[in-house]
Enzyme design. Structure first.
Site, short mmCIF file in Angstrom:
data_model
loop_
_atom_site.label_atom_id
_atom_site.label_comp_id
_atom_site.label_asym_id
_atom_site.label_seq_id
_atom_site.Cartn_x
_atom_site.Cartn_y
_atom_site.Cartn_z
N GLY A 245 14.67 22.13 -14.75
CA GLY A 245 15.14 21.99 -16.18
C GLY A 245 15.69 23.22 -16.73
O GLY A 245 15.87 24.04 -15.99
N CYS A 272 11.96 31.55 -8.99
CA CYS A 272 12.90 30.62 -9.32
C CYS A 272 12.68 30.30 -10.91
O CYS A 272 13.42 31.18 -11.63
CB CYS A 272 12.58 29.21 -8.67
SG CYS A 272 14.06 28.13 -9.01
N LEU A 273 12.43 29.14 -11.47
CA LEU A 273 12.13 29.10 -12.82
C LEU A 273 11.30 30.10 -13.52
O LEU A 273 11.19 30.65 -14.28
CB LEU A 273 11.61 27.68 -13.26
CG LEU A 273 11.39 27.34 -14.72
CD1 LEU A 273 12.75 27.46 -15.39
CD2 LEU A 273 10.65 26.02 -14.86
N HIS A 356 13.74 31.09 -2.81
CA HIS A 356 12.42 30.48 -2.71
C HIS A 356 12.01 31.53 -1.28
O HIS A 356 12.33 30.90 -0.36
CB HIS A 356 12.64 29.22 -2.19
CG HIS A 356 12.71 28.21 -3.44
ND1 HIS A 356 11.68 27.53 -3.87
CD2 HIS A 356 13.49 28.36 -4.55
CE1 HIS A 356 12.05 26.96 -5.11
NE2 HIS A 356 13.13 27.46 -5.60
N GLU A 358 9.27 31.17 0.23
CA GLU A 358 8.38 30.34 0.91
C GLU A 358 8.82 29.68 2.25
O GLU A 358 8.30 29.18 3.13
CB GLU A 358 7.51 29.55 0.08
CG GLU A 358 8.03 27.98 -0.09
CD GLU A 358 9.39 28.26 -1.34
OE1 GLU A 358 9.95 27.10 -1.11
OE2 GLU A 358 9.25 29.45 -1.71
#
Length: 382
Positions: A245, A272-273, A356, A358
């Site tokens: 979003g 990220c967000l 990311h 991970e």
């Protein structure tokens, strides 16, 4: 040989139509369309909560050939609204496969279309931006095209949309499972050194596993958690997760919490967000990208060391580096388009990255960021 009758149709809001063979669930859905360039990890991509409200076009043609298995889910069920692929999935051929991709999608209500010219579709997305689309799968091959295009045009879009509330956990929980390792698979963290509160805007399981592997005892809280609720756990550090979003919409309730936590002088790490939330809390702004970054091959330059990391990315919004306030330093940039990929606060153990680390799916160049977070907490608790 007579071509098979189309059983699925992808309609763009501008009226462009792509026909193909449907698989997975039947029915119709609407979403924003993006493309992902990763060669592996389609299951992790489909179950990444950051893909809420999106249909994923896979540029790599071999999707589905290793099947799916419960260990590779990043959350309980697929979150992406649907998938678009070049070739129809073949029977799975992998020792870890528990079931085929089509049956897995069907049982979870996700629509897919194969036999599409994904190269042409990807070019259209790059040139005109991520379009609003409607995807229908009907085994009879009958489609109401006018209604399908209208459905695509009716999609509200992701700007101004707070989707973190849709994918966050309903209540807090503990996490101690570490990263997968041969031959034991997932094992628990039995000797944690740090207490971490992870705020769940749509957290991937492998991010939580990386935190556990770095020595963290992780407590996950919902996206709407207040600063008092976060600090009640007496954390050594606070983690801000990935999620879907518009960051400005989620920031309505997340930013005040983050600002209060920053006043507590604990290490903060965002992905990220979570990166975008931290930037907003520090006074920067975010912008909607033309077609976003989605893939496992994105080069990012560390401006502090000059090193280049190949990273995994999934975002359609970005931090506007031109709006970073004094005392907030840009640490990483994309070598594809120069967009911001990381920040840190001068003199404080507060930092975040857009990509990311991970690596699920993707390369593992950036795992050091979890170790850096652990080092920051170790320095604080000495």
């Amino acid at each position: 040989m007579t071509p098979a009758k189309p059983t699925a149709c992808l309609a763009l809001a501008d009226g462009t139509l792509f026909y193909g063979q449907g698989f997975g669930a039947t029915g119709q859905t609407q979403a924003e369309l993006c493309f992902n360039t990763a060669m592996t990890g389609y299951q992790e991509i489909m179950t990444d909560p950051s893909y809420a409200g999106q249909i994923v076009t896979f540029t790599f043609p071999h999707i589905g050939n290793v099947g799916v298995n419960p260990e590779d889910d990043e959350t309980g069920d697929p979150v992406a609204s649907g998938m678009v692929v070049k070739w129809m999935p073949t029977a799975p051929s992998n020792w870890r496969a528990a079931e085929g991709l089509s049956g897995w999608l069907a049982s979870r209500g996700r629509i897919a279309i194969g036999g599409v010219d994904t190269r042409r579709l990807t070019r259209a997305i790059r040139q005109a931006g991520a379009p609003h689309v409607a995807l229908a799968h009907n085994p009879n091959g009958v489609f109401d095209i006018e209604a399908l295009v209208a459905s695509a045009r009716d999609f509200a879009g992701l700007e101004g949309m707070d989707l973190a509330k849709d994918v966050t956990c309903a209540q807090s929980y503990r996490w101690n499972e570490k990263r997968w390792a041969w031959p034991d698979g997932y094992t628990p963290q039995t000797e944690p050194k740090f207490k971490v509160v992870a705020v769940d805007y749509g957290a991937k399981r492998n991010i939580l596993r990386c935190l556990a592997s770095a020595g963290c005892d992780v407590t996950v809280l919902p996206a709407t958690a207040t600063a008092d609720e976060v600090m009640a756990h007496k954390p050594d550090g606070v983690f801000l997760s990935n999620g879907p979003g518009d960051p400005a919409a989620t920031g309505e309730y997340a930013v005040p919490m983050i600002r209060d936590v920053l006043d507590k002088d604990v290490p903060v790490f965002g992905i990220c967000l979570g990166h975008q939330m931290l930037a907003l809390a520090l006074g920067a702004k975010t912008v909607k990208m033309n077609h976003g970054h989605h893939g496992a091959n994105h080069p990012v330059k560390d401006l502090d060391t000059g090193k280049v990391e190949i990273t995994s990315m999934n975002h359609g919004f970005a931090v506007d580096a031109q709006t970073l306030p004094e005392g907030v330093v840009e640490t990483h940039t994309s070598l594809f388009d120069g967009s911001n990929c990381g920040i840190r606060v001068e003199g404080k153990p507060v930092y975040s990255v857009q990509y990311h680390p991970e690596a699920s799916p993707g390369p593992q160049d950036s795992y050091y960021l979890f170790e850096r977070f652990a080092e920051a907490m170790a320095a604080r608790v000495r």
